[in-house]
Structure formats: C-alpha cells, structure tokens
Design a protein around this motif. Structure first.
Motif, PDB file in Angstrom:
ATOM      1  N   LEU A  75     -12.405  -2.521-103.224  1.00 11.49           N
ATOM      2  CA  LEU A  75     -12.547  -3.974-103.255  1.00 11.49           C
ATOM      3  C   LEU A  75     -12.167  -4.594-101.917  1.00 11.49           C
ATOM      4  N   LYS A  76     -11.034  -4.193-101.383  1.00  7.63           N
ATOM      5  CA  LYS A  76     -10.591  -4.769-100.109  1.00  7.63           C
ATOM      6  C   LYS A  76     -11.568  -4.429 -98.978  1.00  7.63           C
ATOM      7  N   ALA A  77     -12.095  -3.211 -98.966  1.00 11.28           N
ATOM      8  CA  ALA A  77     -13.072  -2.824 -97.944  1.00 11.28           C
ATOM      9  C   ALA A  77     -14.323  -3.699 -98.029  1.00 11.28           C
ATOM     10  N   TYR A  78     -14.798  -3.924 -99.248  1.00 13.22           N
ATOM     11  CA  TYR A  78     -15.992  -4.752 -99.444  1.00 13.22           C
ATOM     12  C   TYR A  78     -15.710  -6.197 -99.049  1.00 13.22           C
ATOM     13  N   ALA A  79     -14.536  -6.706 -99.445  1.00 16.60           N
ATOM     14  CA  ALA A  79     -14.179  -8.084 -99.123  1.00 16.60           C
ATOM     15  C   ALA A  79     -14.093  -8.292 -97.619  1.00 16.60           C
ATOM     16  N   ALA A  80     -13.534  -7.311 -96.911  1.00 13.15           N
ATOM     17  CA  ALA A  80     -13.395  -7.421 -95.460  1.00 13.15           C
ATOM     18  C   ALA A  80     -14.759  -7.572 -94.792  1.00 13.15           C
ATOM     19  N   GLN A  81     -15.747  -6.849 -95.285  1.00 17.70           N
ATOM     20  CA  GLN A  81     -17.085  -6.923 -94.702  1.00 17.70           C
ATOM     21  C   GLN A  81     -17.795  -8.215 -95.081  1.00 17.70           C
ATOM     22  N   VAL A  82     -17.768  -8.547 -96.378  1.00 11.62           N
ATOM     23  CA  VAL A  82     -18.542  -9.684 -96.885  1.00 11.62           C
ATOM     24  C   VAL A  82     -18.029 -10.999 -96.333  1.00 11.62           C
ATOM     25  N   ALA A  83     -16.706 -11.210 -96.364  1.00 13.84           N
ATOM     26  CA  ALA A  83     -16.166 -12.500 -95.940  1.00 13.84           C
ATOM     27  C   ALA A  83     -16.485 -12.775 -94.468  1.00 13.84           C
TER      28      ALA A  83
END
Length: 372
Positions: A302-310
């Motif tokens: 989740l954190k990896a995805y959030a870092a990219q998307v945001a």
C-alpha cells in the motif's frame, strides 16, 4: 451507534474543524512558518483525535486502529501540519506496556496535545547509514539520529534502539542528562526535523525483550498505512483542484477542461486517486486480522503504491495549472512538496518492493496438492 457510525462521525467532525480553523490563508501561513507547524495540535487533542485508538480503560475511545485511516485522509486533504502520526498512533500501541511514569507522559500528549517525537531508524533502509542509529547497552542509550520529526518541540521521545540485534523501545524526556537536540532544515512544509544525540541516557522501558519487537513491527506497519492514507487525501484533493481550475481557465476562447488532452489527464488523475483511496480502505480494514507476513506485505504494498500515485497525481495537477501551479495563487505546489517528502517516509516504492520480495522469497514454498 456502531463503530462504523462513530468512525464516520469523528472523521466528519475533524473535517468540519479543519474547514473552519485551517482555511487557505491559515494553511499557507502555517506551512510557511516553522514556528507554527504544531499550533493546531492542542485543538486536535481537545477533539479527541489522539485518543481514538487508545483503550477505554486508559481514557481513550477504544476504537480499532482502522478508525485512524479516514482521519488521516482528511489530514492529507487539508494539508495539515504537525506531529499527527506520532500523537495519533504511538500512545495506543505502547500505553499498556509502560510504567505509571510513562503513562503520565503519554496522557499529556493525548489530552493536551504535548508533542511526542519518535526516533526510529526503521523509517528507511536505503538511507539508514546516513541518518544514524541508537544502541542500548546496560539499559543506557547511545547514538544519534538525524531525522526526528518535531524533536525540538517534543516533551517526550519514544526511541527505537538496537540491543544485540533486536529492537528495544524506551521513553525519554528531552531534559534527561545526555540528551542533545538540534533543529535541522526541512524540505517538508508540514514538518520540522531535528537531530537527536543520546549519550548514556537512561529512559523508561516500553515492554521487554519479548514484546518490543512486536510493538515496533505494529508501529511500522500502521505508520505505512496511515502515511498512505494521508497521501491518498493529498491525491484526491489535487485531482479536485485540477478539475476546478480546468473549469475556470480559458484558452483560445474555451475553458481548458473542454480540451481532449486535459480531459484525459483529469480522468487518469481521478482513476488513480480513487484506486488509492479504495486500496487504503481495504488494507486498513483488515490489517490487524492478517497473519504477520501478510500484514507486513500488505502495508508495504500500500505504501509503495501510495508513494507513486500521490506524486504522479500532484505532478499532473501542476501540469493542468501550468506556470501558476508554482505560485502563491495556487496550493498545488504545497501538496506536491508534501507528497515528495512523505514518499520516502517508511520506504518509497523501490525500497518497499525490495522488502516485499524479500518477505516472499523467505517463505517456505506453498504445499502442492497432487491431482489424481
């Protein structure tokens, strides 16, 4: 009233409070001034936001940690400054594992909004050698860490120290002999950083050799989830700001939102922001029910995805705004700076992908079933 109703009501209350007390002018002033970045923390304590995940027997609301997720989405939407992660998460995790003396220190954080700082070398693996570490020998803490959020304003610090290869937790007061705290520069508009040096400091133990590793693992898992929720709020708000601007800005006699290229950008931004929001809800809702390895990998993914998307959504918002995106007339550059700063906190996409891979490869192979 069910827990879900209570959680929704609390998140709405936080949202209403921030709309009133943290308008655009106030936000810009606070983000521009290092001296004001903790100014709303006492008011948040009065709202009860730091007591959400604290057990009722300890004076808290007794809600699951998942209740913090929608609150952190609101923090991201409003770009709220302050030691929010530390004050919201840490007391609920460690309270029942500390002495009466330690409980009094945390009570002051939860009830009055005193600043709790967290010294955790686990915020990164890639930069661990540059930021420093703390060790514990004979009950005394020794070492230095260069990235402690709100360390200079703290009334109490929670320290993760290494003791013969295992983590140990201790609470210390900044006035304890052997503690030195120096403010350092911050590229994050919502945070102040400090360098904390410990020289033979004796603190208040949190848990013991058997429980400390589990407590540290819980803190790091939930830190990743809540930072991801904050990034989700940032992405959602940037998508909204881009749509609002595209409906107003005219070029060649038409609003730019009518151009096909802009429509595609806005559609992609919305899709990414919604997918991240849904991912946050799913992981936060089940994290405490998952076995250890699954919980670790879910929080990291989740954190990896959030870092990219945001970061991607913020960059698209600036593209839609054009040159105005980096001026005082628009807030998107503040959101972008915040997203860049949070991207690396408890691991960026590259670091966390490596850790998830290591977790998976370290597991025994799945048992196969022979088909007859």
């Amino acid at each position: 009233m069910t827990d879900n109703d209570t959680i929704a009501s609390l998140a709405a209350t936080v949202d209403d409070f921030l709309r009133s007390a943290y308008d655009a002018d106030t936000r810009r002033r606070i983000l521009s001034s290092a001296d004001e970045r903790s100014s709303l923390v006492p008011s948040l304590a009065q709202l009860g936001t730091f007591a959400v995940a604290l057990e009722e027997e300890h004076g808290g609301l007794g809600l699951p940690r998942a209740a913090l997720a929608p609150i952190f989405v609101r923090y991201g939407r409003h770009l709220l400054a302050g030691p929010l992660l530390e004050s919201s998460l840490l007391p609920g995790v460690v309270y029942e594992h500390i002495s009466d003396e330690g409980c009094k220190l945390l009570d002051d954080v939860v009830e009055n909004g005193s600043v709790l700082a967290f010294l955790d070398p686990g915020v990164t693996r890639h930069w661990a050698g540059q930021l420093g570490s703390v060790s514990c020998a004979d009950g005394r803490l020794q070492g230095r860490f260069d990235a402690v959020r709100f360390g200079a304003e703290a009334t109490v610090l929670l320290v993760v120290a290494d003791r013969e290869g295992s983590p140990e937790l201790q609470l210390i007061e900044p006035t304890t002999p052997g503690v030195t705290i120096e403010p350092v520069g911050s590229a994050d508009p919502a945070l102040n950083f400090s360098r904390v040096t410990l020289d033979g400091v004796e603190g208040i133990p949190v848990g013991d050799a058997a429980t400390a590793p589990g407590l540290v693992a819980q803190i790091r898992r939930w830190s990743r989830v809540l930072v991801a929720c904050e990034l989700s709020g940032i992405a959602t708000r940037c998508a909204e700001l881009a749509v609002e601007y595209a409906k107003q800005r005219e070029q060649f006699g038409r609003v730019i939102g009518s151009f096909q290229a802009i429509k595609h950008i806005l559609a992609d931004m919305h899709t990414d922001a919604v997918s991240l929001h849904n991912f946050c809800e799913a992981v936060a809702g089940e994290l405490d029910e998952l076995p250890g390895i699954e919980a670790e990998s879910s929080a990291m993914a989740l954190k990896a995805y959030a870092a990219q998307v945001a970061v991607s959504v913020c960059e698209s918002a600036i593209q839609v705004h054009g040159g105005i995106g980096f001026t005082a007339e628009a807030d998107v550059h503040w959101y972008y700076k915040r997203a860049l700063a949070l991207r690396a906190w408890y691991g960026d996409a590259t670091e966390l992908e490596e850790q998830v891979g290591a977790l998976v490869l370290d597991q025994p192979p799945a048992r196969t079933v022979k088909r007859v």
